[in-house]
Design an enzyme around this catalytic site. Structure first.
Site, short mmCIF file in Angstrom:
data_model
loop_
_atom_site.label_atom_id
_atom_site.label_comp_id
_atom_site.label_asym_id
_atom_site.label_seq_id
_atom_site.Cartn_x
_atom_site.Cartn_y
_atom_site.Cartn_z
N HIS A 235 0.83 -1.20 0.00
CA HIS A 235 0.00 0.00 0.00
C HIS A 235 0.87 1.25 0.00
CE1 HIS A 235 0.93 -0.63 4.27
NE2 HIS A 235 0.70 0.66 4.44
N ASP A 237 0.95 4.97 1.86
CA ASP A 237 0.37 5.60 3.06
C ASP A 237 -0.53 6.78 2.73
OD1 ASP A 237 1.49 3.76 4.72
OD2 ASP A 237 3.05 5.07 5.52
N HIS A 297 4.91 0.00 -0.19
CA HIS A 297 5.57 -0.90 0.77
C HIS A 297 4.58 -1.87 1.38
CE1 HIS A 297 4.02 2.46 3.21
NE2 HIS A 297 3.84 1.54 4.15
N ARG A 307 6.06 -9.34 17.06
CA ARG A 307 6.73 -8.14 16.55
C ARG A 307 6.05 -6.91 17.13
NH1 ARG A 307 5.92 -4.39 12.22
NH2 ARG A 307 7.66 -4.08 10.77
#
Length: 330
Positions: A235, A237, A297, A307
């Site tokens: 996508h 941002d 990204h 994470r």
């Protein structure tokens, strides 16, 4: 009718407007554009129809399969930042997208000298990072997604809980997790990253404003239950979040030590010229980038472990600015 009259008549007739292939392509792409990445909650919209959810998920699955195919076929990978490295500063410059530059003309003090992305392991200390890691772990004891991705937004109070979101500030038992040291550190980290973005991209630091959403994330390998758990889609941002002009992330733990998968991947080029620039998360590592389509990204799926990271976003439009969280510990 004389020849002269015929010529005069043709001149007065309105010309037939032909389709502009460029306009058709641009309009078509806008109609097909979808927002991907972590979808942020609107706490005021509690429910959606089952039919709409099924339809949306089906469209997204097909779109993601298509994007993944075209962006992984014949691509080469560049190791932008390895976990074992200690990087004072590393930058990749890329041409700004025309759409991004066109919008930035409204904010002359915020136009980057160059678009791109950078990584630094020297901005945030291990102590500061550990304090923020402890904060998100303590608060998520009172929530957590039933799927793989949980968020905590200190500004709006949004906290993942099961397949929905709640306001963490409505939970009296969560108050003990918000220590003054944690909130002071949060503000300090935000300020350090804001200054670094201004320096690296050559803009006026006072033209940058913290914007929504800015949030902690916890990602595991649990099966996604809702669209909010589907963090791995490629996508842009700026297309997902209108307010974004500069995006940053602070990684709170380590790739290959605390989790596998979960690398951050920039996708450059098309067809046989595609390049994937991979960032391996490292505790205390900051990555930041211009938020336009020059920085397509995604995050790899986490295959095991947990994470933790913080997304800290900035806008050049003061109308989208948000304040630092203010709690009773202040």
């Amino acid at each position: 009718m004389t020849k002269e009259q015929n010529i005069r008549k043709r001149k007065n007739e309105s010309p037939i407007k032909e389709n502009n292939p460029t306009e058709i392509k641009e309009n078509d792409s806008k109609e097909k554009k979808t927002k991907s990445g972590i979808q942020f909650p609107d706490l005021g919209k509690a429910t959606r129809s089952t039919t709409h959810r099924v339809w949306t998920r089906s469209v997204m699955i097909i779109s993601v399969m298509t994007v993944v195919y075209f962006y992984t076929k014949d691509s080469k990978e560049v190791k932008f930042a390895l976990q074992k490295e200690t990087i004072p500063l590393r930058m990749q410059k890329v041409p700004c997208s025309q759409k991004y530059l066109a919008e930035m003309e409204e904010f002359p003090k915020c136009v980057p000298s160059t678009c791109g992305r950078f990584v630094s392991d020297s901005l945030i200390t291990k102590t500061e990072t550990q304090i923020l890691l402890n904060l998100v772990k303590d608060v998520l004891k009172y929530g957590g997604s039933s799927g793989g991705a949980s968020i905590l937004d200190l500004h709006s109070g949004a906290l993942s809980q099961g397949d929905k979101f709640i306001n963490v500030y409505s939970l009296p038992q969560a108050n003990d997790a918000f220590k003054k040291e944690s909130l002071v550190t949060y503000r300090l980290v935000k300020s350090k990253i804001k200054t670094a973005i201004a320096q690296r991209f050559g803009i006026d630091v006072d033209s940058l404003y913290l914007t929504h959403p800015t949030f902690f994330s916890r990602i595991t390998n649990e099966t996604a239950k809702t669209i909010h758990d589907e963090y791995w889609h490629p996508h842009v941002d700026k297309e997902t979040y209108e307010s974004f002009h500069y995006t940053s992330l602070l990684y709170l733990n380590d790739y290959k030590k605390d989790f596998n998968g979960g690398r951050f991947l920039f996708i450059d080029g098309m067809e046989k010229n595609k390049t994937i620039s991979a960032i391996e998360p490292k505790m205390g590592r900051v990555s930041a980038f211009t938020s336009g389509s020059e920085n397509l990204h995604n995050v790899e799926k986490v295959t095991d472990g947990t994470r933790f990271a913080i997304t800290i976003s900035f806008t050049c439009n003061s109308n989208f600015a948000i304040n630092d969280p203010k709690l009773s510990v202040d």
